[in-house]
Design a protein around this motif. Structure first.
Motif, short mmCIF file in Angstrom:
data_model
loop_
_atom_site.label_atom_id
_atom_site.label_comp_id
_atom_site.label_asym_id
_atom_site.label_seq_id
_atom_site.Cartn_x
_atom_site.Cartn_y
_atom_site.Cartn_z
N LYS A 169 0.84 -1.21 0.00
CA LYS A 169 0.00 0.00 0.00
C LYS A 169 0.87 1.25 0.00
CE LYS A 169 -4.41 -1.40 2.05
NZ LYS A 169 -5.30 -1.22 3.22
N SER A 170 1.90 1.23 0.83
CA SER A 170 2.82 2.37 0.90
C SER A 170 3.51 2.58 -0.44
CB SER A 170 3.86 2.14 2.00
OG SER A 170 4.79 3.20 2.04
N ARG A 171 3.91 1.50 -1.08
CA ARG A 171 4.58 1.59 -2.37
C ARG A 171 3.64 2.14 -3.43
NH1 ARG A 171 7.46 -3.82 -4.34
NH2 ARG A 171 8.19 -3.60 -2.18
N VAL A 172 2.40 1.69 -3.42
CA VAL A 172 1.41 2.16 -4.40
C VAL A 172 1.16 3.66 -4.21
CG1 VAL A 172 -1.01 2.01 -5.10
CG2 VAL A 172 0.31 -0.08 -4.71
N GLN A 173 1.02 4.09 -2.95
CA GLN A 173 0.77 5.51 -2.68
C GLN A 173 1.95 6.36 -3.11
OE1 GLN A 173 -0.12 5.53 1.50
NE2 GLN A 173 -2.18 4.66 1.21
N THR A 174 3.17 5.87 -2.88
CA THR A 174 4.37 6.59 -3.30
C THR A 174 4.40 6.75 -4.81
OG1 THR A 174 5.61 5.77 -1.39
CG2 THR A 174 6.89 6.60 -3.25
N GLU A 175 4.08 5.67 -5.51
CA GLU A 175 4.08 5.71 -6.96
C GLU A 175 3.03 6.69 -7.50
OE1 GLU A 175 3.62 1.73 -8.31
OE2 GLU A 175 5.66 1.12 -7.82
N LEU A 176 1.87 6.75 -6.80
CA LEU A 176 0.83 7.67 -7.22
C LEU A 176 1.27 9.13 -7.04
CD1 LEU A 176 -2.36 5.89 -5.83
CD2 LEU A 176 -1.75 6.18 -8.23
N ARG A 177 1.97 9.40 -5.89
CA ARG A 177 2.43 10.75 -5.63
C ARG A 177 3.50 11.20 -6.60
NH1 ARG A 177 2.22 9.17 -0.15
NH2 ARG A 177 4.50 8.89 -0.17
N THR A 178 4.37 10.28 -6.95
CA THR A 178 5.49 10.62 -7.84
C THR A 178 5.13 10.51 -9.31
OG1 THR A 178 6.33 8.35 -7.74
CG2 THR A 178 7.18 9.93 -6.11
N GLY A 179 3.93 9.95 -9.56
CA GLY A 179 3.49 9.81 -10.94
C GLY A 179 4.13 8.67 -11.68
N ARG A 180 4.74 7.73 -10.97
CA ARG A 180 5.36 6.57 -11.62
C ARG A 180 4.34 5.51 -11.98
NH1 ARG A 180 10.83 5.59 -7.95
NH2 ARG A 180 11.78 7.61 -8.36
#
Length: 261
Positions: free
Chosen positions: A250-261
């Motif tokens: 979940k943390s990884r998915v949220q990070t990717e969403l914030r960074t646009g990856r």
């Protein structure tokens, strides 16, 4: 004179034996179905199964409509079963079930039919045709005779057989995981989850699927499966591990969403 007497005896002895044999055969042939069954049953009780088979077969051929026909059919099957000839026994139990549906031996015949295939069921690595037949026969027995004293044993055997099938799929899934074929491994873990939900391998299958989803980067599906795992196995020793995996994903998915990856 003595030699002459011996010679005469030598000539007539075969004739005497022949007449005696014919007389004995005629006596046996003239026996009623009930008497013939008693002879066969006595041989059966003495574990002379091969000889008993002949008597029971004779009754079924010569007296198919007699009062002891279903008795003969049942003990014919039992004779084969006790000899370990399970395929022949299964065929004869089926003959009783089909040919004598009102017989008192039908419940036991259904149960023993399942045992025949149970005894023929091989190790998990081999072809499982007889395993499936055993499960079908034992489930049929339980369905038709739910109050039988043998239901509990039938249920235990079904569980054992289902575990054998689940074990085969689990070992195949692990084989693919070790070779990093995670998609193929997931297919076999799913097979256990869908087909054998009552097996002892269900929790392992979920855990294996979760690991495969992580390796494949299928994070949304992983989160869903972990939540399902939490509901099904709240006391599992693996629970904390899979929860951590879910939180990390979940943390990884949220990070990717914030960074646009």
């Amino acid at each position: 004179m003595l030699k002459s007497s011996k010679f005469i005896l030598f000539l007539i002895l075969p004739a005497i034996l022949f007449v005696w044999g014919c007389s004995s055969s005629k006596e046996v042939a003239n026996l009623s179905a009930e008497d013939r069954f008693e002879i066969g049953k006595e041989k059966f009780d003495k574990k002379k199964y091969l000889d008993a088979v002949e008597d029971f077969k004779y009754i079924l051929i010569q007296y198919p409509g007699s009062a002891v026909a279903d008795d003969a059919q049942f003990y014919l099957a039992e004779s084969y079963y006790n000899k370990g000839e399970y395929l022949l026994a299964a065929s004869e139990y089926e003959n009783l079930i089909r040919g004598y549906p009102s017989s008192e031996y039908v419940p036991m015949s259904r149960y023993k039919l399942g045992l025949c295939y149970y005894n023929l069921s091989p190790k998990s690595q081999l072809d499982q045709t007889y395993t499936y037949k055993a499960i079908d026969a034992l489930q049929g027995f339980i369905e038709y005779h739910p109050t039988s004293a043998f239901v509990q044993d039938a249920e235990q055997k079904i569980h054992e057989l289902i575990n054998k099938l689940a074990k085969r799929d689990y070992e195949t899934a692990v084989f693919y995981m070790r070779r990093e074929f995670y998609r193929a491994a997931t297919i076999y873990f799913d097979a256990i989850i869908e087909r054998y939900p009552d097996s002892d391998y269900l929790e392992k299958a979920y855990a294996g699927k979760i690991e495969c989803l992580l390796k494949r980067g299928n994070y949304n599906e992983l989160i869903r499966v972990v939540e399902e795992f939490e509901r099904k196995f709240p006391s599992s020793e693996r629970l904390e591990k899979v929860k951590r995996m879910k939180d990390e994903v979940k943390s990884r998915v949220q990070t990717e969403l914030r960074t646009g990856r």
